[in-house]
Design a protein around this motif. Sequence first.
Motif, mmCIF file in Angstrom:
data_model
loop_
_atom_site.group_PDB
_atom_site.id
_atom_site.type_symbol
_atom_site.label_atom_id
_atom_site.label_comp_id
_atom_site.label_asym_id
_atom_site.label_seq_id
_atom_site.Cartn_x
_atom_site.Cartn_y
_atom_site.Cartn_z
ATOM 1 N N GLU A 168 0.951 -1.500 0.350
ATOM 2 C CA GLU A 168 -0.143 0.064 -0.089
ATOM 3 C C GLU A 168 0.604 1.445 0.083
ATOM 4 O OE1 GLU A 168 -2.989 2.115 0.080
ATOM 5 O OE2 GLU A 168 -1.378 2.863 1.277
ATOM 6 N N SER A 169 1.258 1.809 -1.188
ATOM 7 C CA SER A 169 2.006 2.741 -1.557
ATOM 8 C C SER A 169 1.749 3.880 -0.327
ATOM 9 C CB SER A 169 1.714 3.755 -2.944
ATOM 10 O OG SER A 169 0.154 4.461 -2.534
ATOM 11 N N ARG A 170 0.921 4.054 0.277
ATOM 12 C CA ARG A 170 0.575 5.504 1.281
ATOM 13 C C ARG A 170 0.739 4.786 2.479
ATOM 14 N NH1 ARG A 170 -4.831 8.465 -0.620
ATOM 15 N NH2 ARG A 170 -5.414 6.681 0.024
ATOM 16 N N HIS A 171 0.626 3.771 2.750
ATOM 17 C CA HIS A 171 0.667 2.730 4.699
ATOM 18 C C HIS A 171 -0.262 3.426 5.274
ATOM 19 C CE1 HIS A 171 5.107 2.654 3.848
ATOM 20 N NE2 HIS A 171 4.895 2.200 3.277
ATOM 21 N N ARG A 172 -1.579 3.430 4.169
ATOM 22 C CA ARG A 172 -2.586 3.841 5.011
ATOM 23 C C ARG A 172 -3.695 2.775 5.409
ATOM 24 N NH1 ARG A 172 -7.453 8.782 3.005
ATOM 25 N NH2 ARG A 172 -5.744 9.586 3.441
ATOM 26 N N LEU A 173 -3.957 2.090 6.812
ATOM 27 C CA LEU A 173 -4.450 1.409 6.775
ATOM 28 C C LEU A 173 -5.855 0.893 7.965
ATOM 29 C CD1 LEU A 173 -1.094 -1.289 6.852
ATOM 30 C CD2 LEU A 173 -2.889 -1.243 5.082
ATOM 31 N N THR A 174 -6.955 0.449 7.583
ATOM 32 C CA THR A 174 -7.805 -0.035 9.107
ATOM 33 C C THR A 174 -7.115 -0.631 10.313
ATOM 34 O OG1 THR A 174 -8.820 -1.843 8.215
ATOM 35 C CG2 THR A 174 -9.632 0.216 7.315
ATOM 36 N N ARG A 175 -7.652 -1.000 11.008
ATOM 37 C CA ARG A 175 -6.858 -1.354 12.395
ATOM 38 C C ARG A 175 -7.479 -3.248 11.909
ATOM 39 N NH1 ARG A 175 -6.006 -1.078 17.668
ATOM 40 N NH2 ARG A 175 -5.844 -2.939 18.808
ATOM 41 N N ASP A 176 -7.945 -3.272 11.443
ATOM 42 C CA ASP A 176 -8.357 -5.222 10.653
ATOM 43 C C ASP A 176 -6.914 -5.320 10.031
ATOM 44 O OD1 ASP A 176 -10.301 -5.428 12.258
ATOM 45 O OD2 ASP A 176 -11.946 -5.225 10.661
ATOM 46 N N GLU A 177 -6.474 -4.203 8.988
ATOM 47 C CA GLU A 177 -5.592 -4.487 8.208
ATOM 48 C C GLU A 177 -4.047 -4.860 8.701
ATOM 49 O OE1 GLU A 177 -7.514 -3.275 3.444
ATOM 50 O OE2 GLU A 177 -6.463 -1.071 5.029
ATOM 51 N N PHE A 178 -4.378 -3.886 9.529
ATOM 52 C CA PHE A 178 -2.667 -3.557 10.599
ATOM 53 C C PHE A 178 -2.895 -5.480 11.458
ATOM 54 C CE2 PHE A 178 -2.499 1.110 10.385
ATOM 55 C CZ PHE A 178 -1.453 1.011 9.824
ATOM 56 N N ARG A 179 -3.757 -5.647 11.636
ATOM 57 C CA ARG A 179 -4.405 -6.815 12.417
ATOM 58 C C ARG A 179 -3.934 -8.295 11.577
ATOM 59 N NH1 ARG A 179 -6.508 -8.105 17.056
ATOM 60 N NH2 ARG A 179 -8.394 -6.278 16.529
ATOM 61 N N ARG A 180 -3.684 -7.706 10.510
ATOM 62 C CA ARG A 180 -3.838 -8.688 9.214
ATOM 63 C C ARG A 180 -2.638 -8.543 9.380
ATOM 64 N NH1 ARG A 180 -9.013 -7.831 6.396
ATOM 65 N NH2 ARG A 180 -8.165 -6.262 5.606
ATOM 66 N N TYR A 181 -1.575 -7.924 8.880
ATOM 67 C CA TYR A 181 -0.141 -7.524 9.446
ATOM 68 C C TYR A 181 0.135 -7.931 10.108
ATOM 69 C CZ TYR A 181 -0.310 -3.935 5.132
ATOM 70 O OH TYR A 181 -0.574 -3.499 4.280
ATOM 71 N N VAL A 182 -0.530 -7.889 11.238
ATOM 72 C CA VAL A 182 1.122 -8.599 12.216
ATOM 73 C C VAL A 182 0.487 -9.929 12.182
ATOM 74 C CG1 VAL A 182 0.827 -8.250 14.799
ATOM 75 C CG2 VAL A 182 -0.135 -6.627 14.014
ATOM 76 N N ASP A 183 -0.450 -10.690 12.456
ATOM 77 C CA ASP A 183 -0.804 -11.897 12.567
ATOM 78 C C ASP A 183 0.058 -12.187 11.223
ATOM 79 O OD1 ASP A 183 -2.697 -11.728 13.811
ATOM 80 O OD2 ASP A 183 -4.344 -12.356 13.732
ATOM 81 N N ARG A 184 0.313 -11.862 10.092
ATOM 82 C CA ARG A 184 1.161 -13.140 8.944
ATOM 83 C C ARG A 184 2.229 -12.520 9.170
ATOM 84 N NH1 ARG A 184 -2.298 -10.691 4.807
ATOM 85 N NH2 ARG A 184 -1.084 -8.729 4.767
ATOM 86 N N ALA A 185 3.180 -11.340 9.412
ATOM 87 C CA ALA A 185 4.593 -11.818 10.311
ATOM 88 C C ALA A 185 4.876 -12.104 11.295
ATOM 89 C CB ALA A 185 5.360 -9.558 9.959
ATOM 90 N N ALA A 186 3.646 -12.288 11.858
ATOM 91 C CA ALA A 186 4.040 -13.427 13.030
ATOM 92 C C ALA A 186 3.942 -14.794 12.776
ATOM 93 C CB ALA A 186 3.083 -12.886 14.353
ATOM 94 N N ASP A 187 3.501 -15.042 12.413
ATOM 95 C CA ASP A 187 2.954 -16.737 11.646
ATOM 96 C C ASP A 187 4.398 -16.829 11.056
ATOM 97 O OD1 ASP A 187 -0.026 -16.908 12.771
ATOM 98 O OD2 ASP A 187 -0.545 -16.678 10.394
ATOM 99 N N MET A 188 5.178 -16.308 10.145
ATOM 100 C CA MET A 188 6.353 -16.480 9.788
ATOM 101 C C MET A 188 7.266 -16.505 10.574
ATOM 102 S SD MET A 188 5.963 -14.415 5.926
ATOM 103 C CE MET A 188 6.839 -14.886 5.321
#
Length: 796
Positions: A423-443
């Motif tokens: 996402e070029s502007r790094h604009r995210l909802t809290r749910d999208e932030f949560r998905r980022y965190v979950d994917r990074a944590a899983d990896m």
Amino acid sequence: MTSYQSRLGEGEGIAEELAESQRAISIAEFFEKNKHMLGFDSNARALVTAVKEAVDNALDACEEAGIKPDIYVEIQEVGDYYRLVVEDNGPGITKEQLPKIFGKLLYGSRFHAREQSRGQQGIGISAAVLYSQLTSGKPAKITSRPKGQSEAQYFELIVDTDTNEPEISVDETTSWERPHGTRIELEMEANMRSRGSLHDYIQDTAVVNPHARIEFDEPGLDEPLKYERVEGAELPAETSEIRPHPHGVELGTLLKMLEATESYSISGFVQGEFTRVGGKTADSIIANFNDRHFGRGMAWKPPQHHEDVDIETAVEEAVANKGATATAEFAAAVSDEIHDRDRVAHHEIEAIVADAAEDAEAAHDTTFGSTVRENAVEAAWAAVTAERNSDLYELVDAATTVRKDDAAIEGMASRLAEKFDTESRHRLTRDEFRRYVDRAADMTEEHDDATFGETARENVLDQLWDAAVPVPDDPPNVSEVADDRDTASNLLEAMRETDIIAPPTDCLSPIGADLVEKGLRKEFEADFYAASTRDAAVHGGDPFIVEAGIAYGGDLQADGPVDVMRFANRVPLVYQRGACATTDVIKGINWRNYNLDQPGGSGIPNGPAVIMVHVASTNVPFTSESKDAIANIPEMEDEIELAIREAARELKSYLNKRRSLQQRRKKQDKLATILPEMAEKLTEVTGNDELHIDDSLARIMNNVLVEREFDGETVRLTVENNDDTNADVDLTDIVTAEPQDTNGATVVEMDGEWFVKWSPTVAAGESATLEYRVTDDAEFTVSVDGVEDEKLTVDA
């Protein structure tokens, strides 16, 4: 044998054939086949339900017109049926409205009103009419005389179950002795097996409606039962309708409100359509909505001096053909402003670039157009976000415990940094932030043998969300929100998560602790009464108030469980006691703490007591359409328990005091037996005059002692307080001769006797004396109030 269902589809046109058999049914037809849902599931219960619906209607009509209710209820045996007659002194019903009120289900004036009332759906009394016609085949007979009219209107009608409309067979005027009011007669299949429940309903209604007078007659009574109104009891306070509270609406309701409103903006909508929403609260709702609808812009720390990134150079290289001096000053201004901030988001860089461009244009007479500005923004943003790992390392490290090693934190941070490339502007909802965190944590767990549990992930999410910045975008207008269910859902969640003051309570009309106690005193002969009214609480955006009362002792039944009285909006709840939240709360209290017997330590306590609970709300959460039990809502159960405990604490104090006085009485009785014998023996041994033991008994027992001295003219009454607390004594000396010089005491003459009233406060260990004169022969009788008999000794 081949079933009908198995043959479906064998021939053509089967769908059309099935479609022809489908038809809509009216609400009246539905309840015709589901009478049990409205409380008409047996002949015994049906009569109680019909009485309840008719009396509730009568009470509501009277109160809405400001008339103290005077209600007459009669049950007559008529062959194979029972006839129910209910009359009231209400304002009457107009000719146009009367057939619909009694002959059309779901017809009422209070369904959409957010204020306390007994009935809301418009089902009750018309359901009674429906049950009557189904079981007896006879129409309801209704007489009503509106206030100020010379004649009454008389109708006979039934409910047409096909159309849910009244079918009128008689419509005429008639004379009636009542100046105003309504009378309904219903004949129905019924029996008197629930006579006890019927009597309980009438008595309970009188308890919680102390302003009403009710007369009840039935077969077998020598004379009607009369429940008089409490002297001085006024009508319930008039309630005001309130707008819905933002915490109490559902998505479907919100969509309807959005479609119906005349407001253009969300701010105007929430302020105009909801209660407790002003300008600041509306701003908070919109901020929460924007977070959900637009998301937040991730803000990054500007590059540090040791990093191989230069914002000023990057911006300068992105600007072409604006002159070296103008470009340099522009780039320097952008760089300086970014470095002055701890963190900066994409939309903030856009604002910084816009301000710097305007300053450069003014200073150098050149134009920094949209393309130049966009290029500068992207160059500055690329420089700021070039190195994200160290920034994210700090955030992850702050969110996790010391047990996480540097490698795990570094792995989590680097994988998070990669996610922001999408996402070029790094604009995210809290749910999208949560998905980022979950994917990074899983990896990280998969590749680095490190664990990031739910708590650690939530903490990392909080750090990222706090670092992100709300965006300045204007929210969509009301019509755009109404057209998109997801957007409306975001608005609903934004309202729910905003801290908003509880709704106002002028929509409620509680009985009040004083009248609860008076209502109990009116109907129950007991030794003790207590009542409590809680402050308003909120469930699902609807305000409610809980009241409780307890009566104990006296003529109440001592054997078996206490009598539990349940009410909602001043209506007794007669059936389904075991399914009611009120009963569950009472069962869950440890009544042994309040000196009541409770076998096994749980369940309904035993003893000579009545426990009543009243819930007043704009929306009582009943368990079913018959409105017999309150649902188990935690907020409501908490308030019910607190209200009961407030009254129960007073009961505990009373019972402790009573037990103490009983023990004191036993001790005093023993002393009263022993002391005279001791005095007699001492007189025999010493030869002295007989001892006066009353004073000694009072001092041994720490009693309040009242003594009289009279020398033929002067009367002295002395109050001696041997207790360790002050005594407020109300003393009345009844004299057969006129007293003189009474030294401030009040004197009242009545039928040749004079009442000398004196009310001293005597400190512990002190005494007080009243002195007055009489000139004629007189007889005296003293009366003392304000002190328990067990703590009082009178020698006068």
